[in-house]
Design an enzyme around this catalytic site. Structure first.
Site, PDB file in Angstrom:
ATOM      1  N   CYS A 110    -136.874 -43.795  18.837  1.00  0.00           N
ATOM      2  CA  CYS A 110    -137.195 -43.428  20.261  1.00  0.00           C
ATOM      3  C   CYS A 110    -136.264 -43.400  21.220  1.00  0.00           C
ATOM      4  CB  CYS A 110    -138.612 -43.765  20.446  1.00  0.00           C
ATOM      5  SG  CYS A 110    -139.022 -43.349  22.208  1.00  0.00           S
ATOM      6  N   HIS A 248    -146.075 -41.481  17.426  1.00  0.00           N
ATOM      7  CA  HIS A 248    -145.360 -42.331  18.135  1.00  0.00           C
ATOM      8  C   HIS A 248    -145.174 -42.063  19.634  1.00  0.00           C
ATOM      9  CE1 HIS A 248    -142.406 -45.644  18.972  1.00  0.00           C
ATOM     10  NE2 HIS A 248    -141.810 -44.788  19.916  1.00  0.00           N
ATOM     11  N   GLU A 249    -144.605 -40.767  19.840  1.00  0.00           N
ATOM     12  CA  GLU A 249    -144.377 -40.242  20.956  1.00  0.00           C
ATOM     13  C   GLU A 249    -145.909 -39.956  21.839  1.00  0.00           C
ATOM     14  OE1 GLU A 249    -141.434 -40.523  22.490  1.00  0.00           O
ATOM     15  OE2 GLU A 249    -140.514 -40.903  20.337  1.00  0.00           O
ATOM     16  N   HIS A 252    -146.789 -43.096  23.756  1.00  0.00           N
ATOM     17  CA  HIS A 252    -146.231 -43.227  25.082  1.00  0.00           C
ATOM     18  C   HIS A 252    -146.808 -42.283  25.899  1.00  0.00           C
ATOM     19  CE1 HIS A 252    -142.977 -45.797  23.532  1.00  0.00           C
ATOM     20  NE2 HIS A 252    -142.293 -44.843  22.895  1.00  0.00           N
ATOM     21  N   HIS A 258    -143.352 -49.553  23.596  1.00  0.00           N
ATOM     22  CA  HIS A 258    -142.688 -50.267  22.161  1.00  0.00           C
ATOM     23  C   HIS A 258    -143.304 -51.677  22.126  1.00  0.00           C
ATOM     24  CE1 HIS A 258    -139.165 -47.204  22.289  1.00  0.00           C
ATOM     25  NE2 HIS A 258    -140.251 -46.768  21.899  1.00  0.00           N
TER      26      HIS A 258
END
Length: 603
Positions: A110, A248-249, A252, A258
Site C-alpha cells: 500500500c 485492505h484499502e 483505510h 496500518h
C-alpha cells in the site's frame, strides 16, 4: 531452551567525526558492519542505498529529504529507522540494511505510510487521532475502471461491493452504490502521478491507497494502480488479487491505519488472495479495531433498502484470457513432494506451489500459491522441496531439499541458512519425508526403506538409528510424505493415497489406504485418479467422509472455493472468528491470540 547463534556486539557508538554525515556515506559505514570485531558484511550497492533511504522516508521511518541541510542524519537515527521498519515488517531487528530487509522493501504494498511521517523540524512522532465517518450510510461508485484488464466492469464492481461488505457485516455502516458523480467513496484506477500526492510507480511497488475519513474532498477515495495485473481467482497464481487489496484499502477509507499484527488485513504488504469473497471474514484484531471506531453491528437498519448482491464470478468469456502456466500442477491428479502441518493447518507442496487447508479443513483456494512468495528466503531457483515439518521445540519450520535444509521463523528464513543435513546426522542425498509423532514428541525422517528418530529438544539423533521401515504396521516401507494432524493421528502419504495411524497406535486404522485428492483436496471420485469407495465416518475409525462442495457456489461452470475437505473440525479447532484465512500468512501459535509484532511477526 532455544539455542541461538553467538552474536557479536553491536556497532560502536559514533565518534565526534561520525555524529553527522551525509546519509549515503553513513549508510555504508553503519550498514556494512555487524560488530566491532566481526568482518565487514558486503557493502550495500549504491542503488540499494538509494532505495533504502527513499523507502524509509516515504513510509514514515525517516524525515523526507531536506535540500537545505543536505539530508543529514545521525547513525543512531538511521539504525533506529531500519530497526523500526524491520520490527513492523516481521524481520529480525538488526538495524542493518541486509538482504531480507531490501527484499521486504521491494515487496508490493500500500502507498500509505506505516508510521506518522516525520519532518526535519519535528522529529518526534505524534500519532494522529483516529478519524471516522460521522454518518452511517455511505455511497460509493467506481469512477474509472482498469483499461487493459481481463476483469470486466461488472466483476470490478462486484468485487468492490463484497470488499465493502466485509466491513459493513461487522460494523454499523451501510454502503450503497450510486450512479451519479457525487459519492462518499470514489474509486479510480490510475497510473503514475494522478495529482493526489501518492504517485504510482508501475508494476509492483505501491499498488493502491485510500484516504482516511474527514472533511477534505478526497476523504474515503480509493485508488488502484492501473499498471498492475489485477486478477480474481487467477488460474496462473500470478498478478494482484483485486479483492484482497480492496478489503485492505477500504479499511483505510473507514479510518483504520496500518498495523504490524501478523494476520491483520491492515498490514501494508501484499500477501496474495484471501479466499472466497462470499465467505471471507476479517481476522479478530481487525474486528476489534473497527468496533472501537464504530461499535458492533447489531442488526440491519429497518430503513435501509435491500440491495441485491452482484453475482460472482462473471461469465467465462469475461475472465482472464492469459494461458495457464504449464508448470502449475492440478491438485486432483498428482502426488505431493511434501505434506506438513504448520500452525495447525495442512500444507501440500508440489513443485514451486502449495495448497493450504485451514484448521477446520477448508481449502483456502482451488489454485495453488507460489512457494517463494510465501516463504521469504527460499532460493528462487528451488523448484521443489523434499520434506517440511514444524519443530515442536520452538515452532520453527524446517524445509529439506537434497543435502541442504532451511529453518524459518514464521515466513522468514533464519540467518545462516541453508545448512547441510549432516547437522541432523543424516546421510547425504536428502530425505523423503519428515514428521513429529505426537505419541513421543520425536521427529522421524524417512529415506527409501530406512527411518531415523531425532530429538528436536536436544538436537541429537537417538541411538540405534537408522532402522528398517516401517515402524507402523500397514504403512508402506517407502513414503512420499508424512504429517501429524490436529486430531492426534498420523498420516502417511504415497502416490495418490494415504494411510491413517491413530494416536499411540502402531498399525494402520481399518479402511485404509484412501484417496488423498478426494479426502483432503476436495476432488470428486471422477477427478481423483485411483480414488476408492467411500468408507465410514472418521469417528468410527477409518477415514473422514469425502469433501463437500457447497452446491450453490458453482456458477457459470466456474469452480468456487467455498469447500470443505472430508473430516470435521478437529477437537479444539477455533471457530471462524479466529481462524486465519489469509493465504499468505501463518496463523498464531495459539488459537485466538493477537499475534502482534512483539510476539511473532510476519502482513
Amino acid at each position: 531452551m532455544r539455542r541461538r547463534a553467538a552474536r557479536g556486539p553491536g556497532p560502536p557508538p559514533p565518534g565526534p567525526g561520525l555524529s553527522r554525515l551525509p546519509l549515503p556515506l553513513l549508510l555504508l559505514l553503519a550498514l556494512g558492519t555487524r560488530g566491532g570485531c566481526a568482518a565487514p558484511a558486503p557493502a550495500p550497492r549504491a542503488e540499494d542505498l538509494s532505495l533504502g533511504v527513499e523507502w524509509l522516508s516515504r513510509f514514515g521511518y525517516l524525515p523526507p529529504a531536506d535540500p537545505t541541510t543536505g539530508q543529514l542524519q545521525t547513525q543512531e537515527e538511521l539504525s533506529k529507522a531500519i530497526t523500526a521498519m524491520q520490527q513492523f515488517g516481521g524481520l529480525e531487528a538488526t538495524g542493518i540494511l541486509d538482504e531480507a530487509t531490501l527484499a521486504l522493501m521491494k515487496t508490493p504494498r500500500c502507498s500509505l505510510p506505516d508510521l506518522p511521517v516525520l519532518t526535519q523540524a519535528r522529529r518526534r512522532r505524534q500519532a494522529p487521532a483516529p478519524t471516522k465517518w460521522n454518518k452511517r450510510n455511505l455511497s460509493w461508485r467506481v469512477r474509472t475502471f482498469p483499461r487493459d484488464s481481463p476483469l470486466g466492469h461488472d466483476t470490478v464492481r462486484a468485487l468492490m461491493y463484497y470488499a465493502l461488505k466485509v466491513w459493513s457485516d461487522i460494523a454499523p455502516l451501510n454502503f450503497h452504490e450510486v450512479a451519479g458523480s457525487a459519492a462518499d467513496i470514489q474509486i479510480d484506477f490510475s497510473k503514475a502521478d494522478h495529482n493526489d500526492g501518492y504517485p504510482f510507480d508501475g508494476p509492483g511497488g505501491t499498488v493502491a491507497h485510500a484516504f482516511f475519513p474527514g472533511h477534505h474532498h478526497t476523504a474515503g477515495d480509493t485508488h488502484f494502480d492501473d499498471d498492475e495485473a489485477w486478477t480474481f481467482r487467477s488460474s496462473d497464481a500470478h498478478g494482484m488479487d483485486l479483492f484482497a487489496v480492496a478489503v485492505h484499502e477500504f479499511g483505510h477509507a473507514i479510518g483504520l491505519s496500518h498495523v504490524a499484527a501478523a494476520h491483520s488485513i491492515m498490514r501494508p504488504y501484499y500477501q496474495g488472495p484471501v479466499g472466497d469473497p462470499l465467505r471471507y471474514g476479517l481476522p479478530y484484531e481487525d474486528k476489534v479495531r473497527v468496533w472501537q471506531l464504530y461499535g458492533v453491528r447489531e442488526s440491519v437498519s429497518p430503513t435501509a433498502q435491500p440491495e441485491e448482491p452482484p453475482l460472482l464470478p462473471e461469465p467465462p468469456d469475461n475472465r482472464s484470457s492469459a494461458p495457464p502456466r504449464k508448470d502449475v500442477p492440478h491438485r486432483c491428479s498428482t502426488h505431493f513432494d511434501a505434506v506438513a502441518q504448520i500452525r495447525g493447518e495442512a500444507f501440500f507442496f508440489k513443485g514451486k506451489y502449495f495448497w493450504r487447508l485451514t484448521r477446520d479443513r477448508h481449502l483456502v483456494s482451488l489454485q495453488p500459491a507460489q512457494m517463494h512468495r510465501f516463504w521469504r528466503g527460499l532460493p528462487l531457483h528451488l523448484d521443489s522441496v523434499d520434506a517440511v515439518y514444524e519443530r515442536t521445540s520452538d515452532h520453527k519450520i524446517v524445509f529439506f531439499k537434497g543435502d541442504r535444509y532451511w529453518v524459518f521463523k514464521d515466513n522468514n528464513v533464519e540467518e545462516g541458512y541453508p545448512r547441510p543435513v549432516s547437522d541432523f546426522s543424516l546421510p547425504p542425498g536428502g530425505i523423503d519425508a519428515a514428521f513429529s509423532w505426537a505419541h513421543n514428541d520425536r521427529t522421524y525422517f524417512f529415506k527409501d526403506q530406512l527411518y531415523w528418530r531425532y530429538d528436536d529438544h536436544t538436537r541429537h539423533m537417538d541411538p540405534g538409528y537408522p532402522a528398517q521401515s516401517p515402524l507402523w504396521r500397514g504403512v508402506p516401507s517407502t513414503l512420499d510424505d508424512a504429517m501429524r494432524w490436529s486430531d492426534g493421528a498420523s498420516y502417511f502419504f504415497r502416490g495418490q493415497e494415504y494411510w491413517k495411524v491413530l494416536d499411540g497406535e502402531l498399525e494402520v486404522a481399518p479402511g485404509y489406504p484412501q484417496s488423498t485428492a478426494r479426502d483432503w483436496l476436495v476432488c470428486g471420485d471422477s477427478q481423483a485418479d485411483g480414488s476408492v469407495a467411500a468408507g465410514v465416518d472418521a469417528a468410527e475409525g477409518p477415514r473422514a467422509p469425502p469433501g463437500q462442495h457447497d452446491q450453490s457456489r458453482s456458477e457459470d461452470g466456474y469452480e468456487v472455493c467455498s469447500c470443505t475437505s472430508g473430516a470435521s473440525s478437529p477437537p479444539g479447532a477455533p471457530g471462524p472468528l479466529v481462524a486465519a484465512t489469509m493465504l499468505l500468512l501463518l496463523p498464531p501459535l495459539s488459537p485466538g491470540a493477537l499475534w502482534t509484532a512483539a510476539q511473532a511477526l510476519t502482513l
